[in-house]
Structures are given as structure tokens and as C-alpha cells.
Design an enzyme around this catalytic site. Structure first.
Site, PDB file in Angstrom:
ATOM      1  N   ASP A 167      -3.006  11.340   9.288  1.00 29.64           N
ATOM      2  CA  ASP A 167      -4.232  10.952   8.646  1.00 29.64           C
ATOM      3  C   ASP A 167      -5.076  12.391   8.465  1.00 29.64           C
ATOM      4  O   ASP A 167      -5.139  13.189   9.492  1.00 29.64           O
ATOM      5  CB  ASP A 167      -5.064   9.866   9.160  1.00 29.64           C
ATOM      6  CG  ASP A 167      -6.388   9.525   8.455  1.00 29.64           C
ATOM      7  OD1 ASP A 167      -7.063  10.348   8.147  1.00 29.64           O
ATOM      8  OD2 ASP A 167      -6.663   8.378   8.412  1.00 29.64           O
ATOM      9  N   ARG A 189       0.780  -1.120   0.087  1.00 26.26           N
ATOM     10  CA  ARG A 189      -0.106  -0.171   0.189  1.00 26.26           C
ATOM     11  C   ARG A 189       0.893   1.352  -0.157  1.00 26.26           C
ATOM     12  O   ARG A 189       1.715   1.353  -0.931  1.00 26.26           O
ATOM     13  CB  ARG A 189      -1.059   0.015   1.088  1.00 26.26           C
ATOM     14  CG  ARG A 189      -2.005  -1.243   1.143  1.00 26.26           C
ATOM     15  CD  ARG A 189      -2.940  -1.262   2.298  1.00 26.26           C
ATOM     16  NE  ARG A 189      -3.978  -0.254   2.372  1.00 26.26           N
ATOM     17  CZ  ARG A 189      -4.947  -0.254   1.843  1.00 26.26           C
ATOM     18  NH1 ARG A 189      -5.588  -1.073   0.889  1.00 26.26           N
ATOM     19  NH2 ARG A 189      -5.856   0.708   2.020  1.00 26.26           N
ATOM     20  N   TYR A 226      -8.687   4.985  16.837  1.00 27.19           N
ATOM     21  CA  TYR A 226      -7.638   5.568  15.733  1.00 27.19           C
ATOM     22  C   TYR A 226      -7.602   7.165  15.565  1.00 27.19           C
ATOM     23  O   TYR A 226      -6.330   7.559  15.370  1.00 27.19           O
ATOM     24  CB  TYR A 226      -8.392   5.070  14.372  1.00 27.19           C
ATOM     25  CG  TYR A 226      -7.519   5.498  13.008  1.00 27.19           C
ATOM     26  CD1 TYR A 226      -6.349   4.654  12.658  1.00 27.19           C
ATOM     27  CD2 TYR A 226      -8.015   6.400  12.423  1.00 27.19           C
ATOM     28  CE1 TYR A 226      -5.685   5.074  11.604  1.00 27.19           C
ATOM     29  CE2 TYR A 226      -7.254   6.864  11.121  1.00 27.19           C
ATOM     30  CZ  TYR A 226      -5.963   6.095  10.633  1.00 27.19           C
ATOM     31  OH  TYR A 226      -5.233   6.658   9.857  1.00 27.19           O
TER      32      TYR A 226
END
Length: 240
Positions: free
Chosen positions: A139, A16, A152
Site C-alpha cells: 500500500d 477487486r 493496517y
């Protein structure tokens, strides 16, 4: 930093986004230590491809869920490649759990690979290697209030804070920066349509790719006067 001839350790480097980062580093002439846990076959294929392209590559295996494992990974990387100058904290896990379904066990399962391991790897890297570059993969959700993935999100927000703290403490011998991707790849078993539908509105109205993230990582590594910065690779989505 002139990257050609340097060596990087990339955690979660076999698949990935990690794979794209390894490939971009190799294209810039960087030798790569590819860390993996379950993805040995993918790691071996990637190592062969990078070596064919003219750089050196090594494999190191570790489950990043203990201090000993993190210290051991840095030691194994040094044993394989010698001193290295670049640490890319890419390995992470992602699970969707709202506050009502969050438990201590789920918090630890997310915080170990997403926060504790990058912190411990950074400390061990600093102790063993003396100077260099560190990039943490974050993120774009760190700028949001996404209640669907509380453990998360908290782990990545904490890693963003660590990025700034480490940049201050480790200067001038190390730079520490972050890259915060948006929706880049669909989950295993899902296709591009799922990613497009689940991602939500994106101001630039074009998909972001693993190569885009890797380009941002390489760009930060090349900078001499940039530290403590977070680059969003999300088509502007974090602004919404």
C-alpha cells in the site's frame, strides 16, 4: 521469466485488485489458482471466464488466519494444479483504527491476513516448489505516517520489510518484489466521487486502476534481475 504456460496462486483472487491480477496473468498465458474465502460465486464466474480465454483455472478456499490454513492452502494448490511457479500475496483486510482505539485483538485481526499469512505462505511455497517468483501487494501508505489506520499501516510496513528480507534469503532461486497501490477502488457501497475526494492530492492527477496494478505485477514477474523492489502504483502520491 517466460510466463506463458506457468501457473500462479493468487490469494484473494476473486474480486477487486486480485481479480485484475488473475485476468492479467491469464492474458499472459498463465494458468491461475484462484484463492477465496467468502467470494465463491465471484471466484466461479472468474474461473469460467479465464478458462474460456484459453488457460486453466482452479479454485481453492481458505481462511488465512492460522499456520495450518496457510500450509494447507499451498498443499491444496499443488494438489489442484501440480507444481506452480508464482505466488501473489494479495489477500488483505483494511480497517481504520487510530492508536487510541487499537487493541491486541485488532492488531491480530490485521496482522494475520496482511503479514503472518504472506510469510507462512511464502515459506510453504518455497518448501514445496523449489524456485519461482513472489509478489506481495502492499500500500502506498507504507511511505506515510497515516495515523487513521495504525494496525493496517504497521502490518503493511512489516510486509514491505519482509519483502526485502525474503528477497535476500531466497535468492537466487526466488525473486521477491512488492507492488504498492494508491487509491484504486472505493470501499463497497461508495462511488468514484468518494474515492476522488478521499484519496487526496495525486501528482499525476489521474486515477489509478486495478489494471495498472496488475500490469506492474506482471512486469515484475517477467524480470530476471529484479528482486527486493517495491513499485508504487499511485500517481506519485507516495512522494508527497
Amino acid at each position: 521469466m517466460e510466463l506463458r504456460g506457468k501457473t500462479a496462486l493468487v490469494t484473494g483472487g476473486a474480486v477487486r485488485i486480485g481479480r485484475a491480477i488473475c485476468e492479467a496473468l491469464a492474458a499472459a498465458g498463465v494458468n491461475v489458482v484462484i484463492h477465496y474465502w467468502h467470494s465463491r460465486s465471484a471466484a466461479e464466474v472468474l474461473r469460467a471466464r479465464l478458462q474460456k480465454g484459453g488457460v486453466r483455472a482452479w479454485l481453492v478456499k481458505a481462511e488465512l488466519r492460522s499456520e495450518d490454513a496457510c500450509v494447507g492452502l499451498i498443499s491444496d494448490a499443488v494438489a489442484a494444479a501440480g507444481r506452480f511457479e508464482i505466488l501473489i500475496n494479495n489477500a488483505a483486510v483494511f480497517h481504520k483504527d487510530s492508536l487510541r482505539f487499537t487493541t491486541a485483538e485488532k492488531l491480530l485481526a490485521e496482522f494475520w491476513p496482511n503479514l503472518f499469512a504472506p510469510l507462512l505462505l511464502t515459506r510453504a511455497f518455497v518448501e514445496r516448489c523449489g524456485s519461482g517468483r513472489i509478489v506481495n501487494l502492499l500500500d502506498r501508505r507504507i511511505a506515510s505516517r497515516d495515523t487513521s489506520c495504525v494496525p493496517y499501516l504497521l502490518s503493511k510496513q512489516a510486509l514491505a520489510a519482509l519483502t526485502e528480507l525474503a528477497a535476500l534469503e531466497l535468492a537466487p532461486l526466488f525473486t521477491v518484489n512488492g507492488v504498492a497501490p494508491g487509491a484504486i477502488l472505493p470501499p463497497p457501497g461508495r462511488g468514484a466521487a468518494y474515492l476522488r475526494d478521499a484519496a487526496g492530492p495525486v501528482p499525476l492527477q489521474q486515477p489509478c486502476t486495478p489494471a495498472d496494478v496488475a500490469t506492474a505485477v506482471v512486469g515484475l514477474l517477467q524480470q530476471e534481475a529484479v528482486t527486493g523492489q517495491i513499485v508504487y502504483v499511485d500517481g506519485g502520491q507516495h512522494l508527497l
